[in-house]
Motif scaffolding. Sequence first.
Motif, PDB file in Angstrom:
ATOM      1  N   PHE A   2      83.490 -54.557  37.321  1.00 41.13           N
ATOM      2  CA  PHE A   2      82.393 -54.304  36.401  1.00 41.13           C
ATOM      3  C   PHE A   2      81.808 -52.891  36.507  1.00 41.13           C
ATOM      4  O   PHE A   2      81.036 -52.483  35.637  1.00 41.13           O
ATOM      5  CB  PHE A   2      81.276 -55.342  36.603  1.00 41.13           C
ATOM      6  N   GLY A   3      82.148 -52.151  37.530  1.00 40.39           N
ATOM      7  CA  GLY A   3      81.676 -50.768  37.629  1.00 40.39           C
ATOM      8  C   GLY A   3      82.577 -49.764  36.933  1.00 40.39           C
ATOM      9  O   GLY A   3      82.236 -48.589  36.814  1.00 40.39           O
ATOM     10  N   LEU A   4      83.729 -50.221  36.438  1.00 43.06           N
ATOM     11  CA  LEU A   4      84.735 -49.295  35.916  1.00 43.06           C
ATOM     12  C   LEU A   4      84.299 -48.630  34.623  1.00 43.06           C
ATOM     13  O   LEU A   4      84.451 -47.414  34.457  1.00 43.06           O
ATOM     14  CB  LEU A   4      86.064 -50.021  35.732  1.00 43.06           C
ATOM     15  N   ILE A   5      83.745 -49.387  33.671  1.00 45.38           N
ATOM     16  CA  ILE A   5      83.353 -48.788  32.399  1.00 45.38           C
ATOM     17  C   ILE A   5      82.266 -47.729  32.606  1.00 45.38           C
ATOM     18  O   ILE A   5      82.267 -46.684  31.953  1.00 45.38           O
ATOM     19  CB  ILE A   5      82.891 -49.869  31.382  1.00 45.38           C
ATOM     20  N   GLY A   6      81.360 -47.983  33.538  1.00 44.37           N
ATOM     21  CA  GLY A   6      80.317 -46.999  33.825  1.00 44.37           C
ATOM     22  C   GLY A   6      80.877 -45.715  34.386  1.00 44.37           C
ATOM     23  O   GLY A   6      80.466 -44.607  34.002  1.00 44.37           O
ATOM     24  N   LEU A   7      81.834 -45.839  35.300  1.00 43.05           N
ATOM     25  CA  LEU A   7      82.439 -44.650  35.904  1.00 43.05           C
ATOM     26  C   LEU A   7      83.227 -43.860  34.864  1.00 43.05           C
ATOM     27  O   LEU A   7      83.145 -42.618  34.811  1.00 43.05           O
ATOM     28  CB  LEU A   7      83.353 -45.067  37.059  1.00 43.05           C
ATOM     29  N   ILE A   8      83.987 -44.566  34.018  1.00 39.58           N
ATOM     30  CA  ILE A   8      84.753 -43.901  32.961  1.00 39.58           C
ATOM     31  C   ILE A   8      83.819 -43.157  32.010  1.00 39.58           C
ATOM     32  O   ILE A   8      84.098 -42.009  31.604  1.00 39.58           O
ATOM     33  CB  ILE A   8      85.614 -44.930  32.201  1.00 39.58           C
ATOM     34  N   SER A   9      82.694 -43.768  31.675  1.00 37.31           N
ATOM     35  CA  SER A   9      81.720 -43.127  30.791  1.00 37.31           C
ATOM     36  C   SER A   9      81.075 -41.914  31.450  1.00 37.31           C
ATOM     37  O   SER A   9      80.864 -40.884  30.806  1.00 37.31           O
ATOM     38  CB  SER A   9      80.639 -44.142  30.380  1.00 37.31           C
ATOM     39  N   THR A  10      80.765 -42.035  32.729  1.00 40.20           N
ATOM     40  CA  THR A  10      80.176 -40.904  33.451  1.00 40.20           C
ATOM     41  C   THR A  10      81.129 -39.717  33.492  1.00 40.20           C
ATOM     42  O   THR A  10      80.717 -38.560  33.338  1.00 40.20           O
ATOM     43  CB  THR A  10      79.777 -41.328  34.870  1.00 40.20           C
ATOM     44  N   PHE A  11      82.414 -39.993  33.701  1.00 41.51           N
ATOM     45  CA  PHE A  11      83.400 -38.909  33.672  1.00 41.51           C
ATOM     46  C   PHE A  11      83.325 -38.149  32.343  1.00 41.51           C
ATOM     47  O   PHE A  11      83.438 -36.920  32.312  1.00 41.51           O
ATOM     48  CB  PHE A  11      84.810 -39.471  33.872  1.00 41.51           C
ATOM     49  N   SER A  12      83.138 -38.871  31.233  1.00 39.67           N
ATOM     50  CA  SER A  12      83.023 -38.217  29.925  1.00 39.67           C
ATOM     51  C   SER A  12      81.773 -37.356  29.849  1.00 39.67           C
ATOM     52  O   SER A  12      81.812 -36.216  29.358  1.00 39.67           O
ATOM     53  CB  SER A  12      83.004 -39.261  28.806  1.00 39.67           C
ATOM     54  N   LEU A  13      80.652 -37.895  30.326  1.00 37.21           N
ATOM     55  CA  LEU A  13      79.397 -37.149  30.297  1.00 37.21           C
ATOM     56  C   LEU A  13      79.462 -35.883  31.146  1.00 37.21           C
ATOM     57  O   LEU A  13      78.759 -34.902  30.880  1.00 37.21           O
ATOM     58  CB  LEU A  13      78.246 -38.040  30.771  1.00 37.21           C
ATOM     59  N   LEU A  14      80.325 -35.906  32.153  1.00 37.84           N
ATOM     60  CA  LEU A  14      80.502 -34.735  33.018  1.00 37.84           C
ATOM     61  C   LEU A  14      81.596 -33.805  32.495  1.00 37.84           C
ATOM     62  O   LEU A  14      82.002 -32.875  33.190  1.00 37.84           O
ATOM     63  CB  LEU A  14      80.844 -35.191  34.441  1.00 37.84           C
ATOM     64  N   ASN A  15      82.056 -34.076  31.265  1.00 35.34           N
ATOM     65  CA  ASN A  15      83.068 -33.240  30.602  1.00 35.34           C
ATOM     66  C   ASN A  15      84.368 -33.158  31.384  1.00 35.34           C
ATOM     67  O   ASN A  15      84.995 -32.099  31.466  1.00 35.34           O
ATOM     68  CB  ASN A  15      82.518 -31.826  30.340  1.00 35.34           C
ATOM     69  N   ARG A  16      84.764 -34.270  31.929  1.00 40.85           N
ATOM     70  CA  ARG A  16      86.043 -34.315  32.633  1.00 40.85           C
ATOM     71  C   ARG A  16      87.173 -33.931  31.679  1.00 40.85           C
ATOM     72  O   ARG A  16      87.199 -34.337  30.504  1.00 40.85           O
ATOM     73  CB  ARG A  16      86.281 -35.736  33.173  1.00 40.85           C
ATOM     74  N   GLN A  17      88.152 -33.183  32.189  1.00 42.33           N
ATOM     75  CA  GLN A  17      89.323 -32.797  31.408  1.00 42.33           C
ATOM     76  C   GLN A  17      90.616 -33.380  31.983  1.00 42.33           C
ATOM     77  O   GLN A  17      91.615 -33.517  31.279  1.00 42.33           O
ATOM     78  CB  GLN A  17      89.432 -31.263  31.356  1.00 42.33           C
ATOM     79  N   THR A  18      90.574 -33.732  33.261  1.00 40.63           N
ATOM     80  CA  THR A  18      91.778 -34.216  33.947  1.00 40.63           C
ATOM     81  C   THR A  18      92.123 -35.640  33.525  1.00 40.63           C
ATOM     82  O   THR A  18      91.238 -36.472  33.306  1.00 40.63           O
ATOM     83  CB  THR A  18      91.559 -34.182  35.472  1.00 40.63           C
TER      84      THR A  18
END
Length: 301
Positions: free
Chosen positions: A67-83
């Motif tokens: 249940f923590g996965l969607i939050g982490l994936i969304s946070t990566f987007s907010l941090l402008n992840r490119q990898t």
Amino acid sequence: MNLTILGCYAATPRTLTNPTAQVLEIKNRMFLIDCGEGTQVQLRKHKLRFSKINHIFISHLHGDHVFGLIGLISTFSLLNRQTDLHVHGPKGIKEMILLQLKLSKAWTGYNLYFDELESDESQVVFEDDKVKVSTIPLKHRIYANGYLFEEKEDPRKLNVAAVEEYGIETCYYNKIKAGHDMKLDDGKLIPNKELTFDPAPPKSYAFCSDTVYHEPVIPIIKDVDVLYHESTFLDSEEHLCERTMHTTAKQAALIAKKANAKKLILGHFSTRYKSMELFKKEAQTVFENVDIADDGKFFDL
């Protein structure tokens, strides 16, 4: 190789306990194993550079592991992840995540890949020049896998004093480290063992949670350096194992003993118990080298 436990308790998050998630750092790679609710908070709390996580391994689709996965994936987007981010887990995990992204209109700005698993046989799910990761089929209420992480052997270490004594040029060093003997200009053959030292033995780590006592995992994890195994119950509650498809501390220790593991780490504790040391004492009646996981605990493997 080192391990940080972000959460190691069963079922629901509580004020002082977190559901399953851990970070394994191996050969300069950072792997996230399971992602229970609150994982990204724990990553920040323990100052782990989670932008380095490129592969996430999910054991099964029960909430306390995913249940923590969607939050982490969304946070990566907010941090402008490119990898690129790769998620390995049971079939259905792609639908679970993409539906949430779709309904929230929160598509990632980075490539998100899903490796959906459904085989009941052990299979390699990740491999590069340093590390190999294979599944460990488990037996739970729904389809579940553990994961076996294996280092690959390093090149041999150069004996600098020896190669300098023989006057060997630096352009041959990589060939020597690869295990080749060296022929000098005068025709003399120098065995590789005189020019190098043995590398450190490659290490291995096995993650097994959640599962009933399941002996088919033993040949897969044979001689593993460190085994993390769920131990939801103590022996006094063994009668609950078959219904819930979980394991006791003593049963986990028996798996470790039969697999000839060097070290056992117990986790996934039911919060009905007030002292986790009881799990260690029970397991040590079967297998001596036992440690207890705890939220935030660091293991130098």
